[in-house]
Write a protein that holds these residues in place. Structure first.
Motif, mmCIF file in Angstrom:
data_model
loop_
_atom_site.group_PDB
_atom_site.id
_atom_site.type_symbol
_atom_site.label_atom_id
_atom_site.label_comp_id
_atom_site.label_asym_id
_atom_site.label_seq_id
_atom_site.Cartn_x
_atom_site.Cartn_y
_atom_site.Cartn_z
ATOM 1 N N GLY A 21 8.127 -0.896 -8.771
ATOM 2 C CA GLY A 21 7.510 -1.011 -10.084
ATOM 3 C C GLY A 21 6.043 -0.646 -10.078
ATOM 4 O O GLY A 21 5.470 -0.343 -11.126
ATOM 5 N N LEU A 22 5.407 -0.682 -8.912
ATOM 6 C CA LEU A 22 4.006 -0.283 -8.778
ATOM 7 C C LEU A 22 3.860 1.143 -8.284
ATOM 8 O O LEU A 22 2.750 1.548 -7.908
ATOM 9 C CB LEU A 22 3.277 -1.231 -7.815
ATOM 10 C CG LEU A 22 3.064 -2.671 -8.274
ATOM 11 C CD1 LEU A 22 2.411 -3.473 -7.174
ATOM 12 C CD2 LEU A 22 2.227 -2.716 -9.532
ATOM 13 N N ALA A 23 4.947 1.890 -8.270
ATOM 14 C CA ALA A 23 4.893 3.235 -7.699
ATOM 15 C C ALA A 23 3.902 4.125 -8.439
ATOM 16 O O ALA A 23 3.126 4.861 -7.816
ATOM 17 C CB ALA A 23 6.291 3.860 -7.712
ATOM 18 N N VAL A 24 3.897 4.069 -9.773
ATOM 19 C CA VAL A 24 3.005 4.947 -10.543
ATOM 20 C C VAL A 24 1.536 4.580 -10.322
ATOM 21 O O VAL A 24 0.713 5.457 -10.011
ATOM 22 C CB VAL A 24 3.384 4.914 -12.034
ATOM 23 C CG1 VAL A 24 2.388 5.723 -12.853
ATOM 24 C CG2 VAL A 24 4.792 5.462 -12.229
ATOM 25 N N PRO A 25 1.122 3.303 -10.475
ATOM 26 C CA PRO A 25 -0.288 2.986 -10.197
ATOM 27 C C PRO A 25 -0.704 3.298 -8.767
ATOM 28 O O PRO A 25 -1.822 3.783 -8.539
ATOM 29 C CB PRO A 25 -0.382 1.484 -10.490
ATOM 30 C CG PRO A 25 0.748 1.192 -11.393
ATOM 31 C CD PRO A 25 1.842 2.128 -10.991
ATOM 32 N N LEU A 26 0.182 3.050 -7.803
ATOM 33 C CA LEU A 26 -0.172 3.324 -6.413
ATOM 34 C C LEU A 26 -0.260 4.821 -6.141
ATOM 35 O O LEU A 26 -1.087 5.267 -5.347
ATOM 36 C CB LEU A 26 0.850 2.671 -5.482
ATOM 37 C CG LEU A 26 0.861 1.139 -5.479
ATOM 38 C CD1 LEU A 26 1.958 0.615 -4.562
ATOM 39 C CD2 LEU A 26 -0.485 0.589 -5.058
ATOM 40 N N ASP A 27 0.582 5.607 -6.806
ATOM 41 C CA ASP A 27 0.489 7.057 -6.647
ATOM 42 C C ASP A 27 -0.818 7.584 -7.238
ATOM 43 O O ASP A 27 -1.463 8.464 -6.657
ATOM 44 C CB ASP A 27 1.690 7.728 -7.311
ATOM 45 C CG ASP A 27 1.734 9.224 -7.040
ATOM 46 O OD1 ASP A 27 1.882 9.608 -5.869
ATOM 47 O OD2 ASP A 27 1.600 10.013 -8.004
ATOM 48 N N ASN A 28 -1.216 7.050 -8.392
ATOM 49 C CA ASN A 28 -2.497 7.454 -8.968
ATOM 50 C C ASN A 28 -3.665 6.954 -8.123
ATOM 51 O O ASN A 28 -4.708 7.625 -8.039
ATOM 52 C CB ASN A 28 -2.623 6.921 -10.394
ATOM 53 C CG ASN A 28 -1.736 7.674 -11.364
ATOM 54 O OD1 ASN A 28 -1.379 8.836 -11.133
ATOM 55 N ND2 ASN A 28 -1.358 7.031 -12.453
ATOM 56 N N LEU A 29 -3.502 5.790 -7.475
ATOM 57 C CA LEU A 29 -4.537 5.324 -6.556
ATOM 58 C C LEU A 29 -4.659 6.279 -5.372
ATOM 59 O O LEU A 29 -5.773 6.572 -4.916
ATOM 60 C CB LEU A 29 -4.219 3.906 -6.071
ATOM 61 C CG LEU A 29 -5.173 3.318 -5.033
ATOM 62 C CD1 LEU A 29 -6.579 3.185 -5.599
ATOM 63 C CD2 LEU A 29 -4.673 1.972 -4.531
#
Length: 704
Positions: free
Chosen positions: A462-470
């Motif tokens: 579920g945190l894949a998108v924020p972590l990818d942008n990080l």
């Protein structure tokens, strides 16, 4: 006429015009969405912090007038803290790989060490946590990366964190990467001393004579939407020279970086890569670029122009020393210019939860004093007003007149069934749109640790998108570090690096020198200005889970028979003094050997050699007996062949002696053949057929 030949009045007029244009651009950014963003970001931060900030002022006033409670069950903060905790335990690791030019694997390793030294010096991990939290809470987070010369004459890369409410990206841009932005503006409040320290004495004089529009509120109720956070309360009022007895006067300063198409000096490499040059490079740097095959020329390129002003006074206007913006963004959720954080989708469920809980508590409170039904003039020890006031008190005694009906408690309405369902639904939705229980590790004691870790890993999707942008933002920061090393770390420098010895676990120091001239070779040692490198940004996993996993694997390998050294097992344990334990083990192994132990070892070796000798002797005796048996069998066969009549007697004697026939009977077969003359025999007793016993002597030889 050059810029320096213009009269002072022309310079002042040009500066005033540029300042007004800068101010108009700032107003354009404010009206194109930044004012709305600051209001929304302030509200989102209130939902994260709680403490009464999840309710609007209007709602609180209405509830207070109605005598109803306003409760906050803050489920947003633990969810955000769980997401930020994952980032905290996953550190950024920067490495470089050679790509072209004079780049080598050895230089890439040195460059990696320098980058790690810069990151540690800037406290990058802590600042990244702050930026990540800004993005998850307020939709946007920003680094500011530039060279600083306060602590080092040669300059050091400085990485700071900007307040997202002060940063205004190009409102017409739709790209995540600042390379595609036309400009970026940062609003600041600076004192005259700060202006002089950053932009010089002349800038201070110009700022003192400026109107300084809006400098009376210092961020309280800004024209761009909302006030800024600070240690002081929001209603502290003005603080300037007029009211503070000579206190610092602050001015709103607009710091803007914009891209301008201009002719500039560049270096074109054989592979076609183009590198912008600021024009102030040292001659040896240009000569080295030419030695690497670069062609120095001028061409039209997009350069960065840096303009700083108040509303009507120009403080700074020059070409940026960098070929990129100093602002590096982080947006957790990004869709072509639209940004979102994790708190955005949690606002609705959190409001529903707060209102449902407050309503539930209000209903419970009303049931405690639901009212009384009293016959007129029936009370004798109190009035109806007193019963209304104290009717819900514990131990209340009500006395009523004889013949009157006793006061009756009015039965309250039951709590509607939908209220508790709203509470459950709001709490569940909050976890669905933020961080589920699995990622928080809040399962009961009946769940194994491995199962919890597996669920946490699954919930991290579920945190894949924020972590990818990080990771994208990390790559931008790492690219900035690579750019700074190549351009600004061009002089001889010595870094003292502390690392852990992989064998002993001890901390050791080593000195790393870059750009050192070596006369013998006619070149530079660890030259950081040449070559091109690929930036590789990776994550180190959560420390506790990683160490536990390494320790578990080491123990499993030991159980499988792999001889893992004790020092390796201890190094991957969670013991606080594991390095001291390893040192003690090494010291114990380095003690002189025990003489008694050495004697026992020599005796054990002698016993082993004696056992080998005895075994060899037994093998020799067995071979000798086998040969004797074969010889005797051959002699017997010869006698039977000479006289077949004795075969039956010999067979009986064989069985009587305990012989076992391992072939078809008889043990000694009869031979129907004519008697033949015996061959010549050696009858010399000095040289018998069998040297040890003499097979031709006595009864064994069959001679009379």
């Amino acid at each position: 006429m050059t810029e320096n030949d213009k009269p002072a009045e022309a310079h002042e007029q040009d500066g005033t015009q540029l300042a007004r244009e800068n101010w108009e651009r700032y107003q354009y950014c404010v009206s194109r969405g930044h004012r709305d963003y600051t209001r929304l970001a302030s509200r989102l931060e209130g939902f994260y912090l709680g403490g009464g900030e999840q309710w609007s002022r209007e709602d609180l006033e209405i509830l207070h007038e109605q005598g109803r409670p306003a409760y906050e069950f803050n489920e947003v903060m633990p969810a955000i803290n769980a997401a930020v905790g994952y980032q905290i335990h996953n550190r950024m690791d920067i490495a470089f790989r050679p790509r072209g030019g004079d780049a080598t694997k050895e230089l890439a390793e040195v460059r990696t060490k320098v980058a790690k030294q810069i990151a540690d010096n800037c406290r990058l991990h802590w600042k990244e946590t702050e930026v990540f939290g800004d993005g998850m809470i307020q939709q946007r987070g920003f680094f500011d990366v530039r060279m600083g010369y306060d602590d080092a004459v040669l300059g050091e890369l400085s990485i700071s964190v900007l307040d997202p409410l002060d940063v205004m990206p190009d409102p017409d841009a739709k790209s995540y990467d600042p390379k595609d932005w036309a400009d970026v503006t940062v609003s600041k409040w600076l004192t005259l001393d700060e202006i002089e320290g950053q932009y010089g004495k002349d800038a201070r004089l110009r700022a003192e004579g400026a109107r300084a529009l809006g400098d009376e509120d210092f961020g309280e109720g800004d024209d761009d939407g909302t006030s800024r956070n600070k240690f002081g309360w929001q209603d502290t009022g003005r603080y300037d020279a007029e009211y503070a007895g000579g206190g610092p006067r602050r001015l709103r300063v607009i710091d803007r970086q914009k891209r301008v198409l201009s002719q500039m000096q560049v270096a074109i490499f054989p592979g076609g890569d183009v590198r912008q040059l600021a024009g102030d490079e040292k001659p040896e740097v240009l000569e080295q670029l030419r030695a690497n095959g670069a062609f120095i020329t001028r061409r039209m390129m997009k350069r960065v122009r840096w303009i700083v002003s108040t509303c009507d006074a120009l403080l700074h206007d020059t070409w940026s020393p960098y070929d990129r913006f100093t602002v590096v963004p982080f947006f957790p959720y990004f869709r072509r210019g639209k940004t979102r954080g994790m708190v955005d989708n949690a606002v609705g469920p959190q409001e529903a939860l707060n209102k449902a809980v407050s309503q539930y508590v209000h209903i419970i409170n009303t049931t405690a004093n639901s009212g009384w039904a009293v016959e007129q003039d029936s009370l004798t020890n109190m009035t109806t007003e007193q019963l209304e006031e104290f009717g819900a008190s514990t131990g209340l005694v009500v006395e009523y007149a004889t013949g009157k009906r006793p006061p009756q408690k009015i039965q309250p309405n039951q709590v509607p069934a939908g209220v508790d369902r709203i509470i459950d639904r709001a709490a569940g939705t909050l976890k669905e749109v933020t961080v589920p229980d699995a990622m928080r590790g809040t399962q009961g004691p009946e769940t194994s640790g491995i199962a919890i870790q597996s669920k946490q890993f699954a919930a991290q999707q579920g945190l894949a998108v924020p972590l990818d942008n990080l990771a994208r933002t990390r790559a931008m920061v790492a690219d900035w570090i690579d750019y700074a090393i190549t351009k600004y770390y061009d002089s001889e420098r010595v870094f003292r690096i502390t690392k852990t010895d992989p064998l002993s676990g001890k901390e050791v120091e080593e000195e790393l020198t870059i750009n050192q001239w070596v006369p013998e070779s006619g070149g530079y040692l660890n030259d950081m200005t040449s070559g091109e490198y690929d930036v590789v940004v990776t994550e180190q996993p959560m420390q506790v889970t990683f160490e536990n996993g390494q320790f578990q694997q080491a123990m499993e390998m030991r159980g499988a028979g792999v001889r893992v050294p004790d020092s390796v097992v201890i190094r991957h344990s969670n013991l606080t003094d594991k390095h001291e334990i390893i040192q003690q083990m090494e010291a114990a192994s380095a003690t002189p050997p025990d003489p008694l132990a050495e004697a026992e070892a020599v005796l054990a070796q002698a016993r082993a050699r004696l056992a080998e000798a005895q075994a060899e002797r037994a093998r020799a005796e067995a071979v000798n007996k086998s040969i004797e048996g074969m010889f005797s069998s051959a002699q017997t066969a010869t006698l039977v062949a000479q006289n077949p009549a004795i075969a039956t007697a010999a067979d009986g004697m064989w069985k009587s002696a305990g012989g076992i026939d391992k072939d078809a009977a008889p043990a000694i077969p009869s031979i129907d053949a004519p008697a033949v003359a015996p061959p010549e025999q050696n009858t010399n007793p000095l040289t018998p057929a069998n040297p040890s016993v003499g097979m031709n002597a006595g009864i064994e030889g069959g001679q009379p």
